[in-house]
Motif scaffolding. Structure first.
Motif: not given
Length: 464
Positions: A288, A303, A341-342, A346
């Motif tokens: 991330a 995203s 996903a971050r 998330d």
């Protein structure tokens, strides 16, 4: 040619496999990593090979799946007749009786190799900060060293959390074979280590032996011990361990006895690329932060709408939307990072899992998302003509590689420990693609979170 192989290995996940590949290439050992066990015809495409590996996914398998998957791979590697066959596992040794069982792998391998004993070597001081003392595994994170069952990441691993640091006890939950050790008290002196190993095998009748390692000198001793055993006894030696066996242990001894020249490396920085494409399926905090760095340094982010992606009626549109957005970025001459996903917090993670379970899919969410990201990435590479790319996430890497129909990888440039830049070999249009596979915890050695940027720059120049 195969009579001259020094080593064969099987990696229990894709990023771990390229980690082993890097350890060999970085020491002047010509190695190729195949996606499936190579045939004689496959090997004829390469000259002067010293080592051959097979990239696997057993780290995520049940014992039943391993019993189906591993025997033909081990049998194929046995036919290559290298003195040592290495079952390469993650340096954190995360596994369990139900998922990625290292004990099950040993049981299967012993049916094939009947190795005189099975050494387990997890130490790799440099580059990964892993230490074994009196059979307890320690791992570094953020400059601090933790016992593995207290490690901030591994104690809470979502699939295989580590609740036991003693590797003998941990492995003893996965196999009934007797397990001994050679601890650090003996590893400063080769003769003492050799005597202790002999007593452990012959007198204590331990079939598996855990080897301590606190530094590269200990690893050099281990390399000599294993090579001597492998070349002076009949049959092949089956060894379990991290890439420390490649990065330090075996190559140190091979160099000492003249089997290799560690300075004769072709593993060097490449030219910068104008643009690269990154597919991230990693939810680690490390990745991330690397995505954040990329956003601040000229990469555009896409995203992936994973909630739509797990909906059977929406997945095609969700894939198309992400692909088109990424292609638009690449068409403008910029680099792109697509991510599912971050970081671990998330909110998309829980929302996606809930949606996935609602639709009642039979496979795991991780496997499903990996396949979908692989499909997207293939289309992006085909349509954009990008010649350098990166995948973040161990499971994601395995699925992306499968979708690209690659035959083999060869490490060509250093980027970060455990995540080299590789050249793809394939009979498809992806032959020659430069590809980096990054596990969730892989990062460059500087204080930046610039992994994706270093891939774009063609790696690092170690002479600077």
């Amino acid at each position: 040619m195969t009579d001259e192989l020094l080593l064969t290995f099987y990696g229990d996940d894709f990023t771990g496999s390229t980690d082993a590949l890097e350890g060999l290439a970085d020491n002047g050992v010509r190695a190729v990593l195949f996606m499936t066990p190579p045939t004689a015809e496959d090997l004829e495409r390469f000259d002067d090979l010293d080592a051959v590996g097979v990239a696997g996914v057993s780290r995520t398998m049940t014992p039943e799946e391993m019993e189906s998957e591993l025997p033909p791979v081990f049998e194929a590697l046995a036919e290559l007749d290298a003195p040592i066959v290495h079952y390469k596992v993650c340096s954190t040794f995360d596994s369990s009786p139900k998922v990625g069982s290292i004990g099950t792998a040993i049981d299967i391998a012993q049916d094939v190799y009947d190795s005189p004993f099975v050494p387990v070597s997890q130490g790799t001081e440099v580059p990964h900060g892993r230490y074994v003392a009196f059979s307890d595994l320690f791992a570094e994170q953020g400059g601090d060293v933790y016992r593995i069952d207290r490690h901030p990441t591994m104690r809470d691993h979502p699939v295989t959390p580590m609740h036991e640091s003693d590797l003998r006890r941990h492995l003893g939950e996965q196999t009934n074979r007797p397990i001994g050790r050679v601890d650090q008290r003996f590893l400063d002196d080769y003769e003492a280590a050799e005597t202790e190993l002999e007593e452990t095998i012959r007198e204590d009748e331990d079939e598996i032996v855990v080897l301590d390692a606190l530094n590269t000198d200990h690893l050099a001793t281990i390399g000599r011990l294993l090579w001597t055993r492998a070349t002076e006894t009949s049959g092949q030696l089956f060894a379990v361990g991290s890439s420390g066996l490649e990065h330090h242990a075996l190559v140190s001894h091979w160099d000492e006895i003249g089997e290799i020249d560690r300075n004769a490396t072709y593993f060097e920085k490449r030219e910068p690329a104008d643009r690269i494409a990154v597919m991230s399926g990693s939810a680690s905090e490390e990745t991330a932060t690397q995505i954040d760095w990329a956003s601040d340094h000229g990469f555009r982010l896409v995203s992936i709408d994973t909630e739509r992606l797990v909906d059977p009626d929406e997945k095609s549109d969700a894939r198309a939307a992400a692909v088109e957005e990424a292609l638009a970025v690449l068409d403008e001459g910029e680099s792109v990072v697509l991510y599912s996903a971050r970081g671990p917090d998330d909110p998309a993670i829980d929302a996606t899992r809930a949606a996935f379970e609602e639709h009642g899919a039979e496979e795991s969410l991780e496997s499903y998302l990996g396949r979908q990201q692989g499909i997207m990435f293939r289309e992006i590479l085909e349509r954009s003509g990008v010649t350098r790319a990166c995948v973040a996430g161990g499971d994601t890497s395995s699925h992306v590689i499968s979708e690209l129909d690659l035959d083999a990888l060869e490490a060509i440039a250093p980027v970060a420990p455990g995540g080299p830049l590789c050249r793809a070999h394939s009979t498809t249009e992806f032959d020659g693609l430069e590809l980096a596979l990054k596990g969730g915890q892989v990062h460059t050695r500087n204080d930046e979170f610039d992994y994706f940027g270093v891939v774009r720059q063609g790696g690092i120049d170690r002479t600077d």
